[in-house]
Write an enzyme that holds these catalytic residues in place. Sequence first.
Site, PDB file in Angstrom:
ATOM      1  N   SER A  94     -95.381 -20.575 -20.349  1.00  0.00           N
ATOM      2  CA  SER A  94     -94.476 -20.211 -19.255  1.00  0.00           C
ATOM      3  C   SER A  94     -93.347 -21.223 -19.097  1.00  0.00           C
ATOM      4  O   SER A  94     -93.554 -22.433 -19.181  1.00  0.00           O
ATOM      5  CB  SER A  94     -95.272 -20.132 -17.955  1.00  0.00           C
ATOM      6  OG  SER A  94     -94.408 -19.868 -16.880  1.00  0.00           O
ATOM      7  N   GLY A 106     -92.100 -18.721 -14.517  1.00  0.00           N
ATOM      8  CA  GLY A 106     -92.716 -18.639 -13.190  1.00  0.00           C
ATOM      9  C   GLY A 106     -91.893 -17.835 -12.201  1.00  0.00           C
ATOM     10  O   GLY A 106     -90.692 -18.037 -12.083  1.00  0.00           O
ATOM     11  N   LEU A 162     -87.700 -23.961 -11.113  1.00  0.00           N
ATOM     12  CA  LEU A 162     -88.128 -22.555 -11.089  1.00  0.00           C
ATOM     13  C   LEU A 162     -87.011 -21.583 -10.722  1.00  0.00           C
ATOM     14  O   LEU A 162     -87.183 -20.706  -9.877  1.00  0.00           O
ATOM     15  CB  LEU A 162     -89.344 -22.386 -10.165  1.00  0.00           C
ATOM     16  CG  LEU A 162     -90.625 -22.992 -10.752  1.00  0.00           C
ATOM     17  CD1 LEU A 162     -91.696 -23.142  -9.697  1.00  0.00           C
ATOM     18  CD2 LEU A 162     -91.158 -22.137 -11.912  1.00  0.00           C
ATOM     19  N   ASN A 171     -96.673 -15.526 -14.814  1.00  0.00           N
ATOM     20  CA  ASN A 171     -96.896 -16.801 -14.146  1.00  0.00           C
ATOM     21  C   ASN A 171     -96.311 -16.698 -12.740  1.00  0.00           C
ATOM     22  O   ASN A 171     -95.125 -16.425 -12.582  1.00  0.00           O
ATOM     23  CB  ASN A 171     -96.185 -17.878 -14.993  1.00  0.00           C
ATOM     24  CG  ASN A 171     -96.371 -19.293 -14.496  1.00  0.00           C
ATOM     25  OD1 ASN A 171     -95.642 -19.740 -13.619  1.00  0.00           O
ATOM     26  ND2 ASN A 171     -97.323 -20.013 -15.064  1.00  0.00           N
ATOM     27  N   CYS A 182     -96.774 -26.814 -10.654  1.00  0.00           N
ATOM     28  CA  CYS A 182     -95.406 -27.219 -10.997  1.00  0.00           C
ATOM     29  C   CYS A 182     -95.066 -28.505 -10.251  1.00  0.00           C
ATOM     30  O   CYS A 182     -95.083 -28.525  -9.014  1.00  0.00           O
ATOM     31  CB  CYS A 182     -94.383 -26.143 -10.645  1.00  0.00           C
ATOM     32  SG  CYS A 182     -92.700 -26.702 -11.017  1.00  0.00           S
ATOM     33  N   GLY A 190     -94.404 -31.947 -24.398  1.00  0.00           N
ATOM     34  CA  GLY A 190     -94.151 -32.267 -25.803  1.00  0.00           C
ATOM     35  C   GLY A 190     -95.240 -33.132 -26.406  1.00  0.00           C
ATOM     36  O   GLY A 190     -96.214 -33.495 -25.732  1.00  0.00           O
ATOM     37  N   GLY A 219     -98.030 -30.202 -25.948  1.00  0.00           N
ATOM     38  CA  GLY A 219     -97.546 -30.859 -27.163  1.00  0.00           C
ATOM     39  C   GLY A 219     -97.937 -30.215 -28.471  1.00  0.00           C
ATOM     40  O   GLY A 219     -97.776 -30.817 -29.532  1.00  0.00           O
ATOM     41  N   GLY A 226     -95.075 -24.562 -25.764  1.00  0.00           N
ATOM     42  CA  GLY A 226     -93.808 -24.563 -25.038  1.00  0.00           C
ATOM     43  C   GLY A 226     -92.733 -25.328 -25.779  1.00  0.00           C
ATOM     44  O   GLY A 226     -91.967 -24.772 -26.571  1.00  0.00           O
TER      45      GLY A 226
HETATM   46  C1  LIG Z   1     -88.382 -26.430 -19.455  1.00  0.00           C
HETATM   47  C2  LIG Z   1     -89.789 -26.152 -19.016  1.00  0.00           C
HETATM   48  C3  LIG Z   1     -90.035 -25.217 -18.009  1.00  0.00           C
HETATM   49  C4  LIG Z   1     -91.335 -24.926 -17.596  1.00  0.00           C
HETATM   50  N1  LIG Z   1     -91.541 -23.982 -16.635  1.00  0.00           N
HETATM   51  C5  LIG Z   1     -92.811 -23.643 -16.278  1.00  0.00           C
HETATM   52  C6  LIG Z   1     -93.066 -22.586 -15.360  1.00  0.00           C
HETATM   53  O1  LIG Z   1     -92.151 -21.895 -14.888  1.00  0.00           O
HETATM   54  N2  LIG Z   1     -94.356 -22.323 -15.020  1.00  0.00           N
HETATM   55  C7  LIG Z   1     -95.408 -23.042 -15.561  1.00  0.00           C
HETATM   56  O2  LIG Z   1     -96.555 -22.772 -15.226  1.00  0.00           O
HETATM   57  N3  LIG Z   1     -95.195 -24.021 -16.457  1.00  0.00           N
HETATM   58  C8  LIG Z   1     -93.925 -24.347 -16.833  1.00  0.00           C
HETATM   59  N4  LIG Z   1     -93.727 -25.342 -17.768  1.00  0.00           N
HETATM   60  C9  LIG Z   1     -94.892 -26.043 -18.359  1.00  0.00           C
HETATM   61  C10 LIG Z   1     -95.299 -25.446 -19.695  1.00  0.00           C
HETATM   62  O3  LIG Z   1     -95.685 -24.099 -19.576  1.00  0.00           O
HETATM   63  C11 LIG Z   1     -96.415 -26.252 -20.349  1.00  0.00           C
HETATM   64  O4  LIG Z   1     -97.517 -26.258 -19.463  1.00  0.00           O
HETATM   65  C12 LIG Z   1     -96.044 -27.693 -20.645  1.00  0.00           C
HETATM   66  O5  LIG Z   1     -94.689 -27.788 -21.046  1.00  0.00           O
HETATM   67  C13 LIG Z   1     -96.916 -28.334 -21.725  1.00  0.00           C
HETATM   68  O6  LIG Z   1     -96.797 -27.651 -22.958  1.00  0.00           O
HETATM   69  P1  LIG Z   1     -95.809 -28.092 -24.162  1.00  0.00           P
HETATM   70  O7  LIG Z   1     -95.992 -29.558 -24.373  1.00  0.00           O
HETATM   71  O8  LIG Z   1     -96.177 -27.235 -25.330  1.00  0.00           O
HETATM   72  O9  LIG Z   1     -94.403 -27.793 -23.678  1.00  0.00           O
HETATM   73  C14 LIG Z   1     -92.420 -25.624 -18.189  1.00  0.00           C
HETATM   74  C15 LIG Z   1     -92.168 -26.562 -19.194  1.00  0.00           C
HETATM   75  C16 LIG Z   1     -90.884 -26.834 -19.627  1.00  0.00           C
HETATM   76  C17 LIG Z   1     -90.666 -27.832 -20.730  1.00  0.00           C
END
Ligand SMILES: Cc1cc2nc3c(=O)[nH]c(=O)nc-3n(C[C@H](O)[C@H](O)[C@H](O)COP(=O)(O)O)c2cc1C
Lengths: 285, 314
Positions: free
Chosen positions: B22, B47, B74, B100, B131, B218, B245, B266
Amino acid sequence: MGSVLKPGPEGILTPMPVDVEARVIRNTRLSSDYNVLALAAPDIAAAAAPGQFVMVKPGRGCTPLLRRPFSVFEVLRTNGRADGLTLLSKRVGVTTEMLFEAVEGDVVSCLGPLGRPYTAVDPPVEAWMVAGGVGLAPFAALAELLRARGTSVTLFYGARTSGELFYLDWFRDRGVRLALATEDGSLGDRGRVTLPLERALQRAAAREVMVYACGPEPMLEAVARMAASYRRRSEVSVERVMGCGLGGCYSCVVPVRDGPNGHHYVRSCLGGPVFAGDDIAWDAH
Amino acid sequence: MTPDLSVRIGPLTLKNPVIAASGCFGYGVEYAGMVDLSLLGGVAVKGLFLAPREGHPPERIVETPAGMLNAIGLQGIGVHRFISEKLPELRERRATVIVNICGSTLEEYVELARILSDAEGVAALELNISCPNIKEGGITFGCSLTGTYDVVSAVKKVTSLPVIPKLTPNVTDVASFARAAAEAGADAVSLVNTFLAMAIDVETRRPKLSNIVGGLSGPAIRPIAVRMVYQCRRSVKIPIVGMGGIASARDALEFMIAGADAVQVGTASFVDPFIWTKLIDGIGDYLRRHDVARVRDLTGTIDTAAREKEWISS
Ligand SMILES: Cc1cc2nc3c(=O)[nH]c(=O)nc-3n(C[C@H](O)[C@H](O)[C@H](O)COP(=O)(O)O)c2cc1C
C-alpha cells in the site's frame, strides 16, 4: 518494443515506458560540474517527446537506491533513426556524481519515456525557451522539433557565469536566436534571465509567442507571472523529488489551482513535469 | 514439477504470495499499462479515508542509506471516488484488490468497512493502524493494545471480508499487538509499516521533510522486519503478511521462512516497476531447487536447531 503514450483518465498520460540497461556511448564533460552523457537507448529515444523524462539509476546497489528523473536533452540519430539520447547533468549528489564519472561501456538503467511533454507550436507563433542553469535540459530536443516545423525559436539562457552557458554554438547552428544573461555579467545581460525576457516581451507588440521555461522554481514562477502579465501562454517544466516516476508514490506533487483561491496536489510525474504556467498555484507554499 | 504458489490468507486464496504494498503502487491502475495486475498475488491500494485528503506539502520523501523516508500524509481521493473511478478498472484487470483503510476515529474504520463490503471487487481490507505520518487516528490505535483490539473487533462485526490489521514496528513488543489482533478476530496481520525516522540538512539545519519526521522503508529495515515477523509467528496462528525492504526473491523467501504466509513489496518496486514476475519466478525456482511442492509449506520453516554435524559436504 516501442513506447506509446495514450491519454488516460483525468486527462493524464498513461505511461507505457520501457526499462533499458543503456550503455554509455560517450561522456562529455562541459565543466568541473556539468556533463552530457550519451546513452544507447533506441526505444526510449524513438518514443520520447521534448519535455519528457527518464528515470535513471547508475549501478545496481543501494547507493543510490532510487532512480532520479532527467529530461531527455538530445535525441541522437544515425541515418535519421533515433538510436540514443543524452542527459545534461550537474554534479550535486550521488547519482549525478556517478554520471559525471561514468565511462564508455558503463551501463545505466534508464526507464522511460515518462510524463507530459511540451506542446509544440507552429508558425506564426514564435517559441521562446527560457532556461536557468541545468534547466537547459529539455531544450535541445524541443529546439530541434520546433525548427523542423519551421517555428522561429529564441533561447533565453541564464547562468551564474559565462563558463556555465553551454551548447551555444549547437543552438546557433540550428538557427536558434540567443539572449543570454549571467549573474556576474561575464556574458549577456548582468543579472537574471528574466531581464532579456522582459525586454523582449515589451518589444513583442502583437506577435504571438509561446514561452517555455525550465530551471529553478523561483525562476519558473517569475517567468510564468511575466508571461501572463504580457498575455502570453507559458509552459513550465517543474523538477520535483520523485520516488518512482510512475504515479505510485505521490511524492512529486505540485499545487495546481482550482478556482481563484484553492489548489490541489497533482503528481508531476503524471500530470507534468510540464504544466501550463497559469495552472500552478505559485503561492501555495 | 510446477510448484503450487497459492497461499491462504484466512478465507482468501491468493494465486501467489507476492503483493504490491500500500502507498507504493498508487491505486494499481497507474501501472495497468505496464504490469499485468492479474499476475500479482494481490494489489494493496493507497490508504483511503472516507473523504479526499490533500496530504502534506513537499518535500515528501528523501533518500537515506539503503532506504528512504516518506511523509506523504495519505493524499487520496476518498473511498467513494475510489469505488466509482478506480475499482471498475481493477475489476476489469482481474486484480485481487486489498483496500488499505485509515480512520481518524473508530467509527470511520467501521463506516469504511461497511461501504467497501458492498462494493464489488474488493478481496480484503487492510486496516492501516500504523501510518506514522499523520497526527490524527491510525497510529493511536496501532500503538495501543486495546485500541488494536477494539478497531479490529468493531470492523469484524460489520464485514464478511477478510480483515488484515497492519501493524506498526514503532512499539516495544510487536508480537503482543499481533496477539491482540488475533484475539479480536483478525483473519491475518500484515507487518511492518514504516519506522518513524528523520533526516536533517546540516547546512541549513532544516528537516529534509516538510513534516519533519517520516517513515523509513527499503532494504535498511529488512533485518528488523524479518525479526518482527519471526516473533509474531511464534505468538499467533493466523496468517502473516510480511514486508520491509524486500527487493529480490531471496528476500521474500527470508520473510516466509521466518513465518510469513505472503509478502508485500513497496520501495523496491519504485526502483524496478517490473519486479513482480522476477519475484514470482524466483520463488518458483527456489521451490523447484529445494523440492518443495507448495510455497505454503515453506512458511515458518526456519531451522533453529543446534547443529551437531560440523562437517557439511558441499
Ligand atoms: C511512499 C510510501 C507511501 C506509503 N503509504 C502507505 C499507505 O498509504 N498505507 C500503508 O499502510 N502503508 C504505506 N506505506 C508503507 C508500505 O506499505 C510498507 O509497509 C513499507 O514501505 C515497508 O515496505 P518496503 O520496505 O517494501 O517499502 C508507504 C510507504 C511508502 C514508501
